[in-house]
Design a protein around this motif. Structure first.
Motif, PDB file in Angstrom:
ATOM      1  N   ASN A  44       2.228  26.794  22.457  1.00 17.13           N
ATOM      2  CA  ASN A  44       2.832  25.742  21.070  1.00 17.13           C
ATOM      3  C   ASN A  44       2.544  24.425  21.538  1.00 17.13           C
ATOM      4  O   ASN A  44       2.315  23.535  20.815  1.00 17.13           O
ATOM      5  CB  ASN A  44       3.735  25.870  20.054  1.00 17.13           C
ATOM      6  CG  ASN A  44       4.412  25.514  20.677  1.00 17.13           C
ATOM      7  OD1 ASN A  44       5.021  25.413  21.854  1.00 17.13           O
ATOM      8  ND2 ASN A  44       5.688  25.305  19.640  1.00 17.13           N
ATOM      9  N   GLY A  45       2.506  24.529  22.928  1.00 16.06           N
ATOM     10  CA  GLY A  45       2.370  22.759  23.311  1.00 16.06           C
ATOM     11  C   GLY A  45       3.616  21.726  23.976  1.00 16.06           C
ATOM     12  O   GLY A  45       3.369  20.646  24.678  1.00 16.06           O
ATOM     13  N   THR A  46       4.513  23.315  23.749  1.00 18.75           N
ATOM     14  CA  THR A  46       5.990  22.379  24.074  1.00 18.75           C
ATOM     15  C   THR A  46       6.074  23.024  25.375  1.00 18.75           C
ATOM     16  O   THR A  46       6.118  24.019  26.242  1.00 18.75           O
ATOM     17  CB  THR A  46       7.020  22.987  22.695  1.00 18.75           C
ATOM     18  OG1 THR A  46       6.863  24.224  23.351  1.00 18.75           O
ATOM     19  CG2 THR A  46       6.842  22.508  21.460  1.00 18.75           C
ATOM     20  N   LEU A  47       6.887  21.367  25.957  1.00 19.48           N
ATOM     21  CA  LEU A  47       7.013  21.637  27.431  1.00 19.48           C
ATOM     22  C   LEU A  47       8.331  22.905  27.856  1.00 19.48           C
ATOM     23  O   LEU A  47       9.256  22.815  26.677  1.00 19.48           O
ATOM     24  CB  LEU A  47       8.538  20.412  27.704  1.00 19.48           C
ATOM     25  CG  LEU A  47       7.136  19.226  28.198  1.00 19.48           C
ATOM     26  CD1 LEU A  47       7.692  18.283  28.362  1.00 19.48           C
ATOM     27  CD2 LEU A  47       6.628  19.633  29.238  1.00 19.48           C
ATOM     28  N   LYS A  48       8.205  23.724  28.744  1.00 19.92           N
ATOM     29  CA  LYS A  48       9.303  24.645  28.775  1.00 19.92           C
ATOM     30  C   LYS A  48      10.460  24.593  28.792  1.00 19.92           C
ATOM     31  O   LYS A  48      11.436  24.452  29.107  1.00 19.92           O
ATOM     32  CB  LYS A  48       8.911  25.622  29.928  1.00 19.92           C
ATOM     33  CG  LYS A  48       7.362  26.334  29.366  1.00 19.92           C
ATOM     34  CD  LYS A  48       7.056  27.191  30.741  1.00 19.92           C
ATOM     35  CE  LYS A  48       5.858  28.447  29.950  1.00 19.92           C
ATOM     36  NZ  LYS A  48       5.182  28.679  31.139  1.00 19.92           N
ATOM     37  N   GLN A  49      10.647  23.115  29.976  1.00 21.01           N
ATOM     38  CA  GLN A  49      11.762  22.556  30.763  1.00 21.01           C
ATOM     39  C   GLN A  49      11.484  21.389  30.872  1.00 21.01           C
ATOM     40  O   GLN A  49       9.972  20.715  31.007  1.00 21.01           O
ATOM     41  CB  GLN A  49      12.352  22.763  31.663  1.00 21.01           C
ATOM     42  CG  GLN A  49      11.521  23.071  32.921  1.00 21.01           C
ATOM     43  CD  GLN A  49      11.846  23.648  34.086  1.00 21.01           C
ATOM     44  OE1 GLN A  49      12.918  24.263  34.313  1.00 21.01           O
ATOM     45  NE2 GLN A  49      11.398  23.842  35.454  1.00 21.01           N
ATOM     46  N   PRO A  50      12.917  19.743  30.353  1.00 20.10           N
ATOM     47  CA  PRO A  50      12.233  18.640  31.426  1.00 20.10           C
ATOM     48  C   PRO A  50      11.454  18.394  32.139  1.00 20.10           C
ATOM     49  O   PRO A  50      11.881  19.092  33.483  1.00 20.10           O
ATOM     50  CB  PRO A  50      13.585  17.853  31.167  1.00 20.10           C
ATOM     51  CG  PRO A  50      13.943  18.902  30.073  1.00 20.10           C
ATOM     52  CD  PRO A  50      13.587  20.131  30.662  1.00 20.10           C
ATOM     53  N   ILE A  51      10.892  17.452  32.897  1.00 22.70           N
ATOM     54  CA  ILE A  51       9.898  17.247  34.264  1.00 22.70           C
ATOM     55  C   ILE A  51       9.397  16.102  34.331  1.00 22.70           C
ATOM     56  O   ILE A  51       9.085  15.298  33.229  1.00 22.70           O
ATOM     57  CB  ILE A  51       9.010  17.720  34.035  1.00 22.70           C
ATOM     58  CG1 ILE A  51       8.543  19.796  34.236  1.00 22.70           C
ATOM     59  CG2 ILE A  51       7.170  17.456  35.555  1.00 22.70           C
ATOM     60  CD1 ILE A  51       7.222  20.310  34.226  1.00 22.70           C
TER      61      ILE A  51
END
Length: 246
Positions: A173-180
């Motif tokens: 859905n275009g959301t980040l899996k984790q902060p980068i």
């Protein structure tokens, strides 16, 4: 000139084993006499890496010598460029060398004859410290680059990176899996550029934008630096991105 000559010059103690690694001739004081600008350093027997680099100027009018040391004084391929960077009609001195670290970072210094003395007016190490950046991946396949000085924000569309790259970072859905977070390298290139073609130069600095790791390049920050009478100020900042093959 050989090393023995340098070591015989009164008041210019050059350590034994140093050699001339770059030189240029030009009028860097504006007095109408040609001056000699040298870089000397210690060459390594099994490496092109040069240490203890310093600049020595022989002033043509007086035949006197003056030595200058750098805050970071070791690297590869040291060079000297002479040209008018301050707009006063007198040649200034740009010294550059490759640092040898990851990312192709350079070390650069500019010296100018101001009020009767040769003065350092640019130091890339200080410049990098004064111009920090932040790179953050955000939702919807984008990365944001923040410049603190000047205060600017750039939004990079990462979709050109391709599905395999994006699927490692983003959910469907275009959301980040984790902060980068990425980063912006220190200056990797610094070019004198005469935009008005009038013999007066600005400096164009380039800094790579890195993503998850250094080889994951996202583009370049490009800063045009103009001497304002006190310092080199950024008069134009842009971000260049890589294109997608079509």
């Amino acid at each position: 000139m050989n090393n023995q000559y340098w070591r015989r010059v009164p008041g210019i103690p050059i350590p034994s084993g140093q050699t001339i690694v770059a030189s240029q001739v030009g009028d860097v004081t504006g007095d109408g006499f040609q001056d000699w600008v040298y870089l000397v350093g210690t060459k390594q027997p099994d490496s092109p890496y040069i240490t203890n680099i310093q600049m020595i100027i022989k002033y043509g009018r007086t035949n006197q010598f003056q030595a200058f040391t750098f805050s970071e004084n070791a690297g590869y391929e040291p060079t000297i460029w002479l040209g008018d960077l301050t707009g006063n009609g007198v040649q200034d001195i740009l010294v550059s060398m490759d640092s040898g670290g990851s990312g192709g970072i350079i070390l650069a210094y500019v010296y100018s004859f101001i009020q009767g003395r040769m003065t350092k007016i640019f130091d890339s190490v200080q410049y990098n410290e004064q111009h920090p950046y932040k790179v953050q991946y955000v939702n919807n396949y984008k990365a944001e680059v923040y410049s603190k000085n000047p205060r600017k924000k750039y939004t990079l569309d990462l979709q050109y990176k391709g599905e395999e790259y994006l699927s490692e970072i983003y959910n469907v859905n275009g959301t980040l899996k984790q902060p980068i977070e990425g980063w912006v390298d220190p200056i990797s290139a610094l070019y004198p550029i005469d935009l008005a073609r009038n013999g007066k130069y600005d400096l164009l600095g380039m800094q790579q934008i890195a993503g998850r790791y250094h080889a994951d390049g996202l583009g370049y920050v490009e800063n045009l630096l103009h001497w304002d009478g006190r310092e080199f100020s950024i008069v134009r900042q842009t971000v260049a991105i890589y294109g997608e093959n079509i």
